[in-house]
Every structure is written in structure tokens, then in C-alpha cells.
Design a protein around this motif. Sequence first.
Motif: not given
Length: 357
Positions: A95-107
Amino acid sequence: WNDNRSVVLAVLALLLQSCSPIDNDKTFGEEKVIARDEQWSGMVRIKDNVKVQNGATLTIEEGTVVTFEGKGMLVVGNDGTANIRIEGTSSKPVQIDGGDGIQLIQIGRNSKISNCRFTNVGSADGYALRVREVFGFPIENLEIKGGGGVELAKEGIDGGEINGLTIRCENPIALSVPADYKRFIRNLDIQGKQIHLNGGGNSTVNLDGESAYLVDKPIYLDDKVTISGATMYFSANAGLQIGNRGIPTIAHLEKSTFLMRGNGKWQGITFGQHVQRASSMTKCTVSGAEVGVSLYTDVTFTIVGCDLSRNDHAVKAIRGSGWDATTIADNNKTGGKNGVELTSKKDTSLPIMRVAE
């Protein structure tokens, strides 16, 4: 006996210690940089940004609850290739709650996202999950409720696949993807939300009426293009360039509506020189464009039952290529024969003459 008693007590103490629950809860009160492999489980509270750096892997175990208290975000691979493994299960999702999100840049390709639920992640006009580069890893059973949607950049696909994506975001745009998104997304459920097309994609394009599509720049479609029962909105200077990049292209556009969004004019639909004779455009409406349909291909194909009259120019066709103004006007609504203009290949007013991406 005293010596034996001491040994027994020491062993009991070790046994009790090993049986005691381990507190896996974590709280990060300031920006955290993860430079080596790390695992999260239990309850994780984050009050600032977390960055997974080059060479590191962040693993989030099943049943973990990650709460962003404020506007922090999780950024993976901002300075080089990193991995993220979200390893939820159907009975114990992450579960991921709140915040400005997840950014996957170089994966890295060792990454995965499985059985993960986002709640109120990302602002209403932003995205809960952004994937920028090397999306060559699996995502399955991702559910988003509230907050923003999902953005997958054109250059970020490269063999990745999503199986099971449900979005109930606040943003009217649930998904930002290349036009060939059906190639790598299965079991998509966005219930009436809109899809932003951020590029043309690299292969077969199949757009239909499952959602309204938004286009805010010229996009290039090649190979096999089917647009059926779709509604597409275009920003000023956006457009569809079909068969314009050296790839033999068969396009079928039917029962679809192509409209201007907001003020100004969009480019319209251009059929480039690599569109094949087997193509067709039937029962479509194009309005609010500089040129409704530009025919830059020397071969002719079927254009029947279309309303192209509500544009600055209904149709522009290449002179001497076999396109006949009277035939087009008789079979479509163009504002009469004068609505179809025969023009030179050197006519730079044709959107096709603009430099391709």
C-alpha cells in the motif's frame, strides 16, 4: 549446578529474544538517499523525498504500508540505473498512501511492481506513477484510487508489460501513453477517464471508443493503423501524421471524430507518401483544423461518407497523383468541389511538409 543454571538461563534468554517480534517500522524525517540495497517491510513513514541511487535496489516486501506525510516522493534512478521491486501478493498487497508519487527515471530490468495499491498519491493534476526510461520490467495488478494517474513516456517502454491496471484517479486524464499502448497494456480499467497520447509509438496502433483521446503535439503513426469508433481532441498545432516516416502503412479510419480542443487550429490528418492503396477512411468527422485531410500519397484509396467541411480547408490533395476533386466532393461533405484543393508537392502549407520528429 550454579554453572549449569547460568548456561540454561543464558540459552533461555537467547531463545526468548529470537522469538520476540522484530520491529520493522521505519520513519524517515528528512530526505533519504539509498545508495546500497535496502528492504522495507511493516509500516514506513516518509516526511521528505527518498532517492534510490545508481546501482542500488529497493525491495518493498508484501503487506508493507508506505505513507508519505506531506509532499515527499520516491525517485528511483535519478543519477544512474537503479532497481525497485514492489513484491506484493494478492492477499498481502503493498500500500502506497499520499505524497507526490513515484518517479522511475533510469530503471534496471531486475525491477518489478506486483500487487500494489496507490491511494491519494500525486496531485489531482499530476501523476501517481511516472516511468521515464527503460520500462523493460513487468507491472501487474496495479490499482490507483484518488490523486493522479499513470504516465509512461514513449522512450520508456522497451519491452515492458502491464497486466492489470485499474485507475480511479481524480485527474480527468488517467493515462499518458504512446498511441500503441495496447501492445504492452492488458486488462486496463479506467471507467470513462481520458487517455493522453504522448507519442505515436513504434508499431501497430489500435484506437477505439474505450476512452476519449487527447493529443497536444503532432504524432506519427506507421505500419498498421486502425482508429475505429474513437473520439480524439487536438490542441493547437497538434495533428496526425500517418505513413510519413518511410514505413509502408495501411490505415483504416472509420466512424471516428477528430475535434479541436480549446482555441486555435490543429493541423488535421495527413496521409503521407508511404500510405498503401489498401487504406480507407469512412464515416469520420474532422473539424477545427487548418486542413481536414491532406493527401500527400500518390496512391488513391477509399474516402467515403466523411464530414470534412468544418475546417479552413476541407481537403488538399497532390496534383497529378490520381486524386480527383470531384470524386472526393461527391462522396464526402467538403463544402462542394471548391472544398477540395489540388496542390503541388512543394506546397508548404501542407502539414506533411513540416519537419518530422
